[in-house]
Design an enzyme around this catalytic site. Structure first.
Site, PDB file in Angstrom:
ATOM      1  N   TYR A 109       5.531   7.906  -5.775  1.00 37.84           N
ATOM      2  CA  TYR A 109       5.871   6.775  -4.954  1.00 37.84           C
ATOM      3  C   TYR A 109       7.501   6.323  -5.335  1.00 37.84           C
ATOM      4  O   TYR A 109       8.222   5.857  -4.538  1.00 37.84           O
ATOM      5  CB  TYR A 109       5.344   5.412  -5.418  1.00 37.84           C
ATOM      6  CG  TYR A 109       4.110   4.976  -4.808  1.00 37.84           C
ATOM      7  CD1 TYR A 109       4.196   3.977  -3.714  1.00 37.84           C
ATOM      8  CD2 TYR A 109       2.923   5.809  -4.582  1.00 37.84           C
ATOM      9  CE1 TYR A 109       3.106   3.582  -3.004  1.00 37.84           C
ATOM     10  CE2 TYR A 109       1.837   5.516  -3.821  1.00 37.84           C
ATOM     11  CZ  TYR A 109       1.929   4.408  -2.993  1.00 37.84           C
ATOM     12  OH  TYR A 109       0.915   4.027  -2.247  1.00 37.84           O
ATOM     13  N   THR A 159      -1.748   5.266   2.032  1.00 37.00           N
ATOM     14  CA  THR A 159      -0.670   5.082   3.106  1.00 37.00           C
ATOM     15  C   THR A 159      -1.285   5.821   4.224  1.00 37.00           C
ATOM     16  O   THR A 159      -1.835   6.999   4.243  1.00 37.00           O
ATOM     17  CB  THR A 159       0.852   5.632   2.726  1.00 37.00           C
ATOM     18  OG1 THR A 159       0.735   7.082   2.752  1.00 37.00           O
ATOM     19  CG2 THR A 159       1.452   5.302   1.458  1.00 37.00           C
TER      20      THR A 159
END
Length: 564
Positions: A200, A519
């Site tokens: 991330y 995601t």
């Protein structure tokens, strides 16, 4: 090894993406593709509550109220990193906006409803916090910098290292505004994977400069089902794809080979959940099997206004099948890392529907912003963690209204969640997981009252608000954060495992270089890879992903932000 037909196990976003790419890039006919799935949306759901009842209601706990709307979760998009998702949505027509693709629909809506969150963090006695001050000290900055600069080749150093482990000499990190925002924006916990946090940091590094306002967040016009899944479903049905629902695949037949390492699926056993009858499907040599091997909404349960969501102890439909495969082959990962520790993965959420805008107007007044794409998180007023510091109690998202196409003009829909459902409420003295929908609404009103001092406090309108509620539906999701669970790289199978002739894995529980989980980007990417592999499309044609962690300007901006 190219194929001419495909069986999809699971009809979530990843496999629907695979089907679209097989048709458009592989030039397959739709009738060469068959889905077997419990539902047609995976974790990207959203519907009227009475429709959801048919799928999810625990039949052993009949519920009284099936009015209103429900979405078990919500999706925040980001055009800069979700490039594969936007490519996919550009290939199918919008389900609600004539003449637009689903991507054009989303970009058009977002252009007219930009995200700018003015109340990202709120705390009792302090009101809206200045979250732009990340609160990092030099030790925090050093540890984050080491994580950001760690090259891909060294990532395995973080195998089986939790975020708490990584910051074990720096507990201050977990008291910063940065952590509170990162935790609630992406759903990390201290016991989550440091390896995933590193990814991330690499893919979302530019969020350092805007996380307090979420200006990098993009949203769909309506809920995730109607704006993302329904366009895909409509397109695939128009292409004559076979979508067979109410099927839970329970086992594989594999080819016996002398070395016992070749992975070739020859058959599938499944249960028809409507009739409870067992069915078998043969898999021939020309057929690929594309399997979404885990779901964050598996085993989820719903309650209603007067009923808490019951706990379903099922290991999960997709994960159970994945575990069957790992019992036979050594290189397909370890599902127990993700589905055998609910303490690290469970959530409770709620969808609240009102018959007027009284609550919506109160939230607007308190947060000083109109409904849109804000994520408001309420900090506790006293230490509640094992480390002895404060943390976030609950978070809410107030969408642009209407959030559902069938929502009436006078109705409002609000979504919220508790990242730690075993914690106790401050205004309702029980664990969040044990709260009814009404009690979750009361807790929300109480949290809002903490940051609403002076005359005209929202508590003055508590009964009026409660009287306006059509329904507040609590949801328990035992595996909502499972994809963040602590792991090693080898605990997830590759999309195309070594020695596989016809089996691919897709979704959020596969290992893909650089990609981050939770995601739509990583889900679509996995389906794209599987489709290209079996259709013989060169991997060089995959959508290009920009590496922001290698962009000097982005890194310089992030460094500057760390010192504010």
């Amino acid at each position: 090894m190219t194929k001419n037909k495909a069986i999809m196990i699971g009809a979530g976003l990843a496999n629907m993406a695979a089907a679209v790419y097989l048709i458009q890039e592989g030039h397959w006919n739709g009738n060469q593709i068959t889905f077997y799935s419990l539902d047609d949306h995976g974790s990207n759901d959203g519907s009227a509550a009475n429709d959801a009842a048919d799928e999810y209601w625990n039949k052993n706990h009949p519920l009284e109220n099936t009015k209103g709307f429900v979405a078990r979760g919500g999706r925040m998009l980001n055009y800069r990193t979700y490039v594969d998702l936007m490519d996919l949505l550009s290939r199918v027509p919008s389900a609600t906006e004539p003449g637009m693709t689903a991507a054009e629909d989303t970009r058009d809506f977002d252009a007219h409803h930009r995200t700018f969150d003015k109340a990202r963090l709120m705390e009792g006695g302090k009101g809206i916090l200045n979250a732009g001050k990340l609160g990092l000290n030099n030790k925090d900055r050093l540890k984050l910098t080491e994580l950001i600069l760690m090259p891909d080749s060294k990532e395995e150093k973080l195998d089986n290292v939790t975020i708490a482990d990584y910051f074990q000499d720096d507990p201050h990190m977990f008291e910063t505004h940065f952590w509170y925002m990162w935790e609630t924006t992406f759903a990390f916990r201290t016991q989550s994977s440091a390896q995933e946090l590193r990814r991330y940091m690499h893919m979302m590094i530019y969020e350092f400069t805007q996380i307090e306002h979420l200006v990098g967040v993009n949203r769909t016009r309506y809920n995730q089902f109607e704006s993302m899944m329904l366009p895909l479903i409509n397109y695939l049905k128009d292409q004559s794809v076979n979508i067979i629902l109410n099927r839970r695949v329970t086992d594989f037949d594999f080819k016996d080979t002398p070395m016992q390492d070749e992975i070739t699926v020859t058959g599938l056993t499944m249960t028809n959940t409507e009739t409870n009858e067992e069915e078998h499907v043969d898999v021939d040599d020309d057929t690929a099997v594309i399997f979404t091997n885990g779901s964050i909404t598996d085993s989820a349960t719903l309650g209603d206004y007067n009923t808490p969501a019951a706990e379903n102890m099922d290991y999960g439909a997709a994960a159970s099948l994945w575990k069957k495969a790992t019992a036979r082959f050594y290189n397909l990962g370890n599902p127990d890392k993700f589905f055998n520790d609910r303490n690290a993965s469970e959530w409770s959420s709620f969808t609240l529907t009102t018959s007027n805008h009284v609550l919506l107007n109160e939230i607007t007044r308190i947060t000083t912003q109109v409904p849109g794409n804000a994520l408001n998180s309420f900090l506790s007023t006293s230490p509640i963690t094992s480390l002895g510091h404060k943390d976030v109690n609950m978070s809410i998202v107030v969408h642009h209204q209407p959030h559902f196409t069938t929502q009436k003009p006078n109705e409002s829909v609000i979504w919220g969640y508790f990242l730690y459902p075993r914690r106790r409420g401050e205004f309702v003295q029980k664990e969040y997981i044990k709260m009814t929908g009404k009690e979750m609404a009361e807790e929300l009103i109480g949290q809002l009252s903490k940051v609403d001092p002076g005359p005209g406090n929202i508590m003055d309108k508590k009964q009026e608000i409660l009287d306006s509620i059509i329904n507040c539906i609590p949801v328990y999701m035992p595996y909502a954060s499972a994809l963040f669970n602590n792991r090693a790289k080898s605990d997830r199978p590759k999309v195309i495992p070594q020695h596989s002739t016809n089996l691919a894995f897709t979704g959020e529980f596969v290992e893909q270089p650089y990609q981050m989980v939770f995601t739509e980007q990583s889900a679509v990417r996995s389906g794209e890879i599987a489709a290209y592999h079996f259709a013989g499309v060169p991997m060089a044609k995959l959508v290009k992903n920009k590496r922001y962690d290698r962009d000097p300007k982005t890194l310089a901006k992030a460094t500057k932000k760390m010192f504010e």
